[in-house]
Design a protein around this motif. Structure first.
Motif, short mmCIF file in Angstrom:
data_model
loop_
_atom_site.label_atom_id
_atom_site.label_comp_id
_atom_site.label_asym_id
_atom_site.label_seq_id
_atom_site.Cartn_x
_atom_site.Cartn_y
_atom_site.Cartn_z
N HIS A 1 1.31 -1.59 41.94
CA HIS A 1 0.25 -0.96 41.72
C HIS A 1 0.42 0.38 41.39
O HIS A 1 -0.35 1.13 40.59
N TYR B 1 -14.07 -10.20 28.26
CA TYR B 1 -12.93 -10.26 29.06
C TYR B 1 -11.80 -11.44 28.89
O TYR B 1 -12.05 -12.07 28.03
N GLU C 1 -6.38 -3.23 31.84
CA GLU C 1 -7.46 -3.86 32.47
C GLU C 1 -7.85 -5.26 32.17
O GLU C 1 -8.54 -5.99 32.88
N VAL D 1 -12.94 -1.53 37.87
CA VAL D 1 -13.18 -2.78 38.83
C VAL D 1 -11.83 -3.71 39.08
O VAL D 1 -11.54 -3.99 40.13
N LEU D 2 -11.33 -3.99 37.81
CA LEU D 2 -9.97 -4.84 37.95
C LEU D 2 -8.71 -4.14 38.50
O LEU D 2 -8.07 -4.60 39.37
N LYS D 3 -8.90 -3.00 38.15
CA LYS D 3 -7.68 -2.19 38.77
C LYS D 3 -7.74 -2.07 40.22
O LYS D 3 -6.57 -2.36 40.84
N ASN D 4 -8.95 -1.95 40.68
CA ASN D 4 -8.97 -1.81 42.25
C ASN D 4 -8.77 -3.30 43.01
O ASN D 4 -8.42 -3.23 44.00
N ARG E 1 -6.73 -5.55 41.65
CA ARG E 1 -5.53 -5.83 41.56
C ARG E 1 -4.68 -4.86 42.62
O ARG E 1 -3.57 -5.04 43.47
N LYS E 2 -5.34 -3.53 42.94
CA LYS E 2 -4.55 -2.68 43.90
C LYS E 2 -4.74 -3.34 45.46
O LYS E 2 -3.74 -3.27 46.10
N GLU F 1 -2.16 -6.09 45.24
CA GLU F 1 -0.57 -5.64 44.90
C GLU F 1 -0.08 -4.70 45.67
O GLU F 1 1.12 -4.46 46.08
N GLU F 2 -0.96 -3.59 46.04
CA GLU F 2 -0.38 -2.83 47.00
C GLU F 2 -0.76 -2.93 48.56
O GLU F 2 -0.07 -2.60 49.43
N LEU G 1 -17.31 -12.76 36.21
CA LEU G 1 -16.68 -13.40 34.89
C LEU G 1 -15.29 -12.53 34.53
O LEU G 1 -14.45 -13.52 33.86
N LYS G 2 -15.27 -11.28 34.60
CA LYS G 2 -14.10 -10.67 34.26
C LYS G 2 -12.95 -11.06 35.28
O LYS G 2 -11.79 -11.17 34.69
N PRO H 1 -10.51 -14.88 34.90
CA PRO H 1 -9.06 -15.01 34.55
C PRO H 1 -8.02 -14.28 35.28
O PRO H 1 -6.73 -14.83 35.29
N GLU I 1 -3.43 -14.43 37.08
CA GLU I 1 -2.50 -13.10 37.46
C GLU I 1 -2.14 -13.28 38.91
O GLU I 1 -1.19 -13.04 39.47
#
Lengths: 297, 307, 439
Positions: B31, B143, B225, C104-107, C109-110, C113-114, C130-131, C134, C139
């Motif tokens: 992160h 995406y 992203e 959106v995807l960063k959060n 993942r956060k 992962e964190e 939809l984003k 994948p 991942e």
């Protein structure tokens, strides 16, 4: 194309123009006098709608009297809120560049959106429909609600009042003079800081009036001020920044074009306003009614 | 970056330590790597924005457009034309330059608030185009793009390398005669004209360079992203660049970098702490304007000078 | 369409199945008592709390969805934790704001992962889902249960492994709408439509019109209209409809837009000239509250559907829904909207799957174990029994359509009356089939 439809769509455009005019005349007035572009102007529109909800729905449970009361009480309240913002925060940025004013007022948007959410909750709220007691007129297969007619009348009356205020009253003339050159006005013994508060009061009052006028047509939700502020930019840029007649012209153009675009070329809806705006800026940068651009720094 | 002395200065030490720390980031977990990577890209975009704003005196309120142009070009090249990473990235840079040239040409005749609003209008216009155009994925965006090397850590070093290189180039530009001409135009366009500068051309040059590096940041962000959507071009995203720059300090080269890191970490912490995270950011914004208008780094340097 | 009696039969069958399945599963599972849970007595179960990451719109115009989800989650988590958690692990839910559009995807993942989220739930926007697909599948590799986003593409166009959708999606509702029209509103000649201007609106229209064209081929259709999400003024659209002169309007507007449209359509006289108005998203208490009793048209019939309706399954035959509604009402002072029901069910689906997998394995299940346990799982939610299909990971349950009626004096908002229930067998397409074009 059906001429009746074109007529009725133009009318719809005029309704939207009136609301746009109420909001953008306040924005342009503040800009004209103080050279402050208040991004949080749309937030005062939102606050106006929410205060309106409180009066109409929660205090007076949807009665016609509630509407009357809201139209009388809400705009002065948002005016006071605007004046308080000027006194407390925005005043301190006059010596800085306009980027700081844009940023400060952008911060205020975020604050207002969350405050409204805290006070009134995150759910969208609907005004009771004033046409329930106002009714409407038939026009072929269409119906013209009385409230829409009143809104158009309100928009034009506000324009006339503003015009009379700035050309006939002393305070109005001084405010116009301050817009031209605040230092000279100050040298003439006028307290310019008072003029600034007045103009913020008046501008914010107009935005709140826009909010309480639009509220009964729409649904109130946190963040509802963002769309109107972007359209208001377009309006005052097209009309000429700082010019109230310009705001009227800009509102008419934006309102009617947008309505006709939706009706006949829907793909253009989002883009049309910004295309007009960019074209005006490129061809006549000062807008239709604007004074020549000048460099201050 | 004011020191010109031959000796090793405080700034040089600070930068060296900073780079070493940045290189060690992947040790701090996925992160943190992700967060620092996005902070780096936001900082790069803000620094390039600041070339136009702090150095040339033009406030763009639509700069996220170029972030979007870079990002969409890369995404389109990969997903629609099947190009590789490098080719797509090069195309993204070229498209950012082309867009910068055309839009810049239309905008630089204006200054101050007119320039700000015109750039805002272009940003909103292209947002509208992206929402409506199926080729760009419409409102869903594009995406499912694969990340280079398939690992975040390796891609982080790609971002770090390109960002540092870009910052170095931007820094060199600000110290070159070109950079001096930017500042001359900023400080007094009339005098600049008098001493023989073509003011419009100087502004356009700054605009194009600025667009290119915003596009670079946007293109790199898409692969971080792994997606892009039209909202990246909205004026609220452009306002973020302005915010970050003023937060760090517009009159110092590294100001936007410092601002970008502070903002990224602040947003990250605030959102975990409260649902009213936007309120927190709003309050910080207001406080910055009222109490620290020269930005965090600006104040730090002043304070050091005084000592 | 099924009658109420037939419905009771279906419901009874479903419940019986659940009871049997549940009895098999739960009796085999060692009953975790609170004392045991505290001591972490179950072999192979970690002692630290189980973290679930959730994402909904929290700030901005759509913040009400996050608010509804949060209320239901609090309820579910309190219930689960006060009876020993999941296999003795306390449940914690962390939330992220979907309105942070660039991240959106960063959060997401956060959270994984964190913050150590082991499972994910939520997601309001179809575009986001939809984003996310994948990212989750290739991942993050964590089980993710979608509770709101309704695009058919999610389950019909992807080969999902880690992702599931517990909530009803748009296709069965729109197919049911076509059946409703074909069976009840046979006099319909001209149809106009409006929807939000993005994938959901386009898909909704494609499904409804294609399904209805098969059933009523002689209907004429107006070119579909789309309005920007968050449109304030629908006058232009309404007058365009009036100039066409339809007798039925199909609208896929949702949330505040759906409420605004009904109000404006009322004052612009649309409901005086059309006979039927159908909106697949109208049966949501948040929307009905905003519409208010005053805007229920006197002449035209307004029909709505949704992912869950708080009065269905009927409280007298299905106590689970009654308890859920009463508890929600007494806790928060309002009737639960659909996002609340689907989020609540998602947590319980996870719980059931984890427990089922634990029984099979004897240790805390891996992500793949939970996937296997969720496939084919039947779970009793407030909306009735939900079966999660093996082939496409879509939750399956019956669809309702109801006619809008003033709610007074029992309810603070209009309600759906004359409920028409469509058994899932009638309206769910076979797995991986859709009227919408994939890709």
């Amino acid at each position: 194309m059906d001429p009746g439809l074109i007529l009725v769509q133009t009318f719809n455009g005029l309704v939207y123009s009136s609301i746009l005019f109420l909001v953008s005349s306040g924005l342009t007035l503040i800009y004209g006098i103080m050279r402050v572009l208040n991004l949080a102007h749309g937030s005062l529109y939102m606050v106006g709608a929410y205060l309106g909800i409180t009066v109409v729905l929660y205090l007076m449970s949807g009665t016609p009297l509630g509407y009357l009361l809201a139209f009388l009480a809400v705009p002065p309240l948002t005016g006071l809120l605007g004046a308080a913002l000027e006194r407390g925060l925005i005043r301190r940025t006059y010596e800085m560049g306009e980027e700081y004013q844009l940023l400060l007022t952008f911060g205020l948007i975020l604050i207002f959106d969350d405050l409204v959410k805290m006070i009134w909750g995150p759910a969208y709220i609907n005004f009771p429909d004033p046409n329930a007691f106002l009714g409407g007129f038939r026009f072929g297969e269409y119906k013209i609600p009385v409230y829409h007619i009143l809104l158009i009348a309100l928009g034009f009356s506000v324009f006339l009042v503003l015009w009379a205020f700035f050309s006939k009253t002393f305070t109005g003339k001084v405010m116009r003079a301050a817009a031209q050159d605040s230092e000279v006005v100050e040298a003439m013994g006028v307290d310019v800081s008072k003029i600034f508060v007045y103009s913020f009061f008046l501008g914010s009052l107009l935005s709140g009036l826009g909010g309480i006028s639009a509220g009964p047509l729409y649904t109130a939700s946190p963040g509802m001020g963002t769309d109107i502020i972007v359209y208001s930019f377009a309006v005052i840029v097209i009309g000429g920044m700082g010019s109230v007649p310009g705001a009227l012209a800009g509102s008419l153009i934006v309102g009617v074009f947008r309505s006709l675009a939706i009706a006949f070329y829907p793909q253009m809806e989002i883009v049309v306003v910004f295309v007009i705006m960019a074209l005006v800026l490129l061809v006549k940068p000062t807008g239709l009614f604007g004074a020549p651009e000048f460099e201050r720094r | 970056m004011q020191s010109e002395s031959e000796e090793v200065s405080f700034e040089q030490i600070a930068i060296a330590v900073g780079i070493i720390l940045l290189a060690l980031v992947p040790l701090a977990g996925r992160h943190m790597t992700h967060l620092v990577a996005s902070a780096l890209l936001l900082s790069l975009a803000a620094t390039s924005f600041n070339l136009l704003f702090g150095y040339t005196g033009l406030l763009s309120f639509g700069h996220a457009l170029f972030w979007g142009v870079g990002g969409y070009t890369l995404a389109v090249m990969m997903s629609r034309f099947g190009l590789g990473y490098v080719e797509s990235f090069v195309m993204a840079v070229i498209m950012s330059a082309v867009f910068g040239a055309v839009i810049g040409f239309l905008c630089v005749r204006h200054t101050r608030i007119y320039f700000a609003i015109l750039t805002l209008a272009f940003g909103q216009m292209f947002y509208g185009v992206a929402v409506k155009w199926d080729f760009l994925g419409g409102s869903d965006g594009i995406y499912g793009l694969p990340r280079p090397f398939n690992t975040l850590e390796l891609y982080y070093y790609v971002i770090l390398a390109i960002t540092l290189a870009s910052l170095f180039i931007l820094y060199k530009i600000t110290r070159s005669s070109l950079g001096l001409s930017f500042m001359a135009v900023r400080d007094n366009a009339f005098r600049a004209k008098f001493i023989g500068l073509d003011v419009s051309r100087v502004r356009l040059t700054s605009f194009i360079i600025s667009s290119i590096f915003s596009g670079v940041a946007g293109a790199l962000y898409v692969l971080l992203e792994t997606a892009i959507s039209p909202e990246t071009m909205l004026w609220t995203h452009s306002a973020e660049f302005v915010f970050v720059t003023l937060l760090g300090g517009p009159r110092v080269f590294l100001g936007p970098l410092v601002g970008g890191f502070i903002y990224s970490f602040l947003a990250d912490v605030a959102m975990s702490a409260t649902e009213y995270w936007l309120l927190v950011i709003g309050v910080v914004l207001v406080a910055i304007v009222l109490f620290f208008p020269h930005g965090v780094l600006g104040y730090f340097l002043k304070w050091r000078e005084k000592r | 369409m099924v009658t109420r009696r037939e419905f009771l039969g279906i419901l009874g069958g479903g419940i019986a199945g659940l009871v049997i399945g549940g009895a098999l599963g739960y009796n085999l599972a060692p009953k975790p008592t609170p004392e045991k849970a505290k001591a972490g007595k179950l072999p192979g179960v970690p002692s630290e709390p189980l973290k679930i990451g959730g994402m909904w719109f929290i700030s901005g115009k759509f913040g009400t969805y996050g608010d509804m989800a949060k209320k239901a989650l609090n309820m579910a988590v309190e219930e689960i934790n006060s009876s020993g958690g999941i296999l003795g692990r306390k449940v914690e839910v962390t939330l992220k704001d979907e309105a942070d559009r660039e991240n959106v995807l960063k959060n997401i993942r956060k959270m994984v992962e964190e913050e150590g989220a082991e499972f994910l739930i939520g997601i309001d926007s179809s575009g986001d889902v939809l984003k996310l697909t994948p990212v989750v599948e290739n991942e993050l590799h964590v089980v993710t249960i979608i509770t709101h986003a309704a695009t058919p593409k999610l389950t019909a166009c992807n080969n999902l492994h880690y992702m599931f959708r517990i909530s009803m999606y748009e296709e069965p509702i729109d197919i049911a709408a076509a059946k409703l029209v074909a069976e009840k509103f046979k006099d319909v000649k001209k149809i106009a439509s409006i929807g939000p201007d993005y994938a959901y609106g386009y898909d909704s229209w494609a499904i409804f019109s294609n399904a209805l064209k098969k059933l009523l081929p002689d209907v004429t259709w107006m070119e579909p209209m789309y309005s920007k999400l968050g449109t304030e003024d629908f006058s232009t659209y309404i007058d365009k409809m009036l100039s066409y002169g339809p007798d039925l309007v199909f609208s896929s507007l949702w949330g505040g837009d759906a409420a605004t449209f009904v109000k404006q359509a009322n004052s612009k006289g649309l409901f005086d000239s059309i006979k039927y108005y159908l909106n697949p998203m109208l049966g949501a208490t948040d929307t009905l509250k905003a519409i208010g009793d005053g805007n229920v048209p006197a002449k035209a019939e307004v029909w709505g559907s949704g992912r869950y309706w708080f009065l269905y399954p009927p409280h007298d035959v299905y106590p689970l829904n009654k308890n859920f509604v009463n508890k929600f009402k007494s806790k928060y002072g309002e009737y639960p909207p659909y996002v609340s029901a689907t989020s609540y069910t998602a947590i319980y689906a996870l719980k059931a799957a984890i427990e089922k997998a634990y029984v099979a394995k004897g240790a805390w299940p891996s992500q793949d174990d939970v996937v296997a346990a969720l496939e084919g799982l039947a779970i009793a939610g407030p909306m009735g029994p939900v079966a999660i299909r093996n082939e496409d990971h879509q939750g399956v349950y019956s669809v309702f359509w109801g006619k809008l009626k003033r709610g007074a004096p029992n309810y603070p908002h209009p309600i759906l009356d004359d409920l028409q229930i469509f058994d899932f067998g009638e309206v769910f397409p076979a797995p991986k089939q859709t009227y919408v074009k994939c890709g």
